[in-house]
Motif scaffolding. Structure first.
Motif, PDB file in Angstrom:
ATOM      1  N   TYR A  97      73.755  55.360  54.396  1.00  0.00           N
ATOM      2  CA  TYR A  97      74.704  54.711  53.490  1.00  0.00           C
ATOM      3  C   TYR A  97      75.307  53.459  54.131  1.00  0.00           C
ATOM      4  O   TYR A  97      75.323  52.378  53.546  1.00  0.00           O
ATOM      5  N   HIS A  98      75.787  53.622  55.344  1.00  0.00           N
ATOM      6  CA  HIS A  98      76.427  52.472  55.988  1.00  0.00           C
ATOM      7  C   HIS A  98      75.405  51.415  56.385  1.00  0.00           C
ATOM      8  O   HIS A  98      75.697  50.225  56.316  1.00  0.00           O
ATOM      9  N   TYR A 148      88.092  59.818  56.410  1.00  0.00           N
ATOM     10  CA  TYR A 148      87.909  59.745  54.959  1.00  0.00           C
ATOM     11  C   TYR A 148      87.388  61.114  54.494  1.00  0.00           C
ATOM     12  O   TYR A 148      86.199  61.334  54.313  1.00  0.00           O
ATOM     13  N   CYS A 160      75.050  59.633  56.072  1.00  0.00           N
ATOM     14  CA  CYS A 160      76.131  58.742  56.507  1.00  0.00           C
ATOM     15  C   CYS A 160      75.551  57.457  57.108  1.00  0.00           C
ATOM     16  O   CYS A 160      75.953  56.348  56.724  1.00  0.00           O
ATOM     17  N   CYS A 216      84.859  62.119  51.518  1.00  0.00           N
ATOM     18  CA  CYS A 216      83.492  61.574  51.464  1.00  0.00           C
ATOM     19  C   CYS A 216      82.477  62.705  51.365  1.00  0.00           C
ATOM     20  O   CYS A 216      82.492  63.640  52.167  1.00  0.00           O
ATOM     21  N   CYS A 237      85.549  60.784  61.387  1.00  0.00           N
ATOM     22  CA  CYS A 237      85.891  60.060  60.160  1.00  0.00           C
ATOM     23  C   CYS A 237      87.102  60.709  59.473  1.00  0.00           C
ATOM     24  O   CYS A 237      87.143  61.916  59.271  1.00  0.00           O
ATOM     25  N   PRO A 250      78.667  53.822  60.921  1.00  0.00           N
ATOM     26  CA  PRO A 250      79.491  54.994  60.631  1.00  0.00           C
ATOM     27  C   PRO A 250      80.777  55.011  61.463  1.00  0.00           C
ATOM     28  O   PRO A 250      80.891  54.326  62.475  1.00  0.00           O
ATOM     29  N   ALA A 251      81.701  55.842  61.055  1.00  0.00           N
ATOM     30  CA  ALA A 251      83.008  55.949  61.714  1.00  0.00           C
ATOM     31  C   ALA A 251      82.890  56.242  63.202  1.00  0.00           C
ATOM     32  O   ALA A 251      83.720  55.790  64.003  1.00  0.00           O
ATOM     33  N   ARG A 304      79.461  62.549  52.129  1.00  0.00           N
ATOM     34  CA  ARG A 304      78.468  62.469  53.209  1.00  0.00           C
ATOM     35  C   ARG A 304      79.021  62.994  54.530  1.00  0.00           C
ATOM     36  O   ARG A 304      78.290  63.085  55.512  1.00  0.00           O
ATOM     37  N   LYS A 305      80.288  63.355  54.576  1.00  0.00           N
ATOM     38  CA  LYS A 305      80.902  63.817  55.828  1.00  0.00           C
ATOM     39  C   LYS A 305      80.150  65.037  56.367  1.00  0.00           C
ATOM     40  O   LYS A 305      79.959  66.019  55.664  1.00  0.00           O
ATOM     41  N   ARG A 364      84.161  49.214  58.347  1.00  0.00           N
ATOM     42  CA  ARG A 364      82.989  49.680  59.087  1.00  0.00           C
ATOM     43  C   ARG A 364      81.928  48.586  59.236  1.00  0.00           C
ATOM     44  O   ARG A 364      80.793  48.859  59.564  1.00  0.00           O
TER      45      ARG A 364
HETATM   46  S1  SF4 Z   1      81.611  57.321  58.125  1.00  0.00           S
HETATM   47 FE1  SF4 Z   1      81.401  56.714  55.969  1.00  0.00          FE
HETATM   48  S2  SF4 Z   1      79.699  57.901  55.095  1.00  0.00           S
HETATM   49 FE2  SF4 Z   1      80.309  58.820  57.055  1.00  0.00          FE
HETATM   50  S3  SF4 Z   1      81.684  60.463  56.485  1.00  0.00           S
HETATM   51 FE3  SF4 Z   1      82.937  58.654  56.948  1.00  0.00          FE
HETATM   52  S4  SF4 Z   1      83.205  57.551  55.003  1.00  0.00           S
HETATM   53 FE4  SF4 Z   1      81.557  59.065  54.744  1.00  0.00          FE
END
Ligand code: SF4
Length: 69
Positions: free
Chosen positions: A31-32, A16, A28, A19, A14, A39-40, A21-22, A53
């Motif tokens: 959440y998704h 991002y 992760c 985040c 990922c 997830p990524a 939650r990384k 996503r």
């Molecule tokens: S896939 Fe989504 S929840 Fe997981 S680390 Fe990346 S942005 Fe955050």
């Protein structure tokens, strides 16, 4: 069971970075999932960078339904 956040962070694709939650894969996924997303790590590097996503995007990219209920 010990949290593997350090190892998870080494493997996480990922981009991002901010985040919270990384590296916390359980958070992760949850959440998704609640957002009907994946997830990524389900996407290629190029796909992941779009931050789309959605399950629809995943299916569109793969051209088929990816799992059974
Ligand atoms: S896939 Fe989504 S929840 Fe997981 S680390 Fe990346 S942005 Fe955050």
């Amino acid at each position: 069971m010990e949290c593997r956040i350090k190892k998870n962070l080494e493997d996480c694709p990922c981009t991002y970075e901010s985040c919270e939650r990384k590296g916390r894969c359980c958070e992760c996924v949850a959440y998704h999932r609640q957002n009907q997303e994946l997830p990524a790590c389900y996407f290629t590097t190029a796909e992941e960078k779009s931050y789309d996503r959605s399950i629809e995007n995943f299916i569109k990219r793969r051209g088929k339904v990816a799992w059974k209920d």
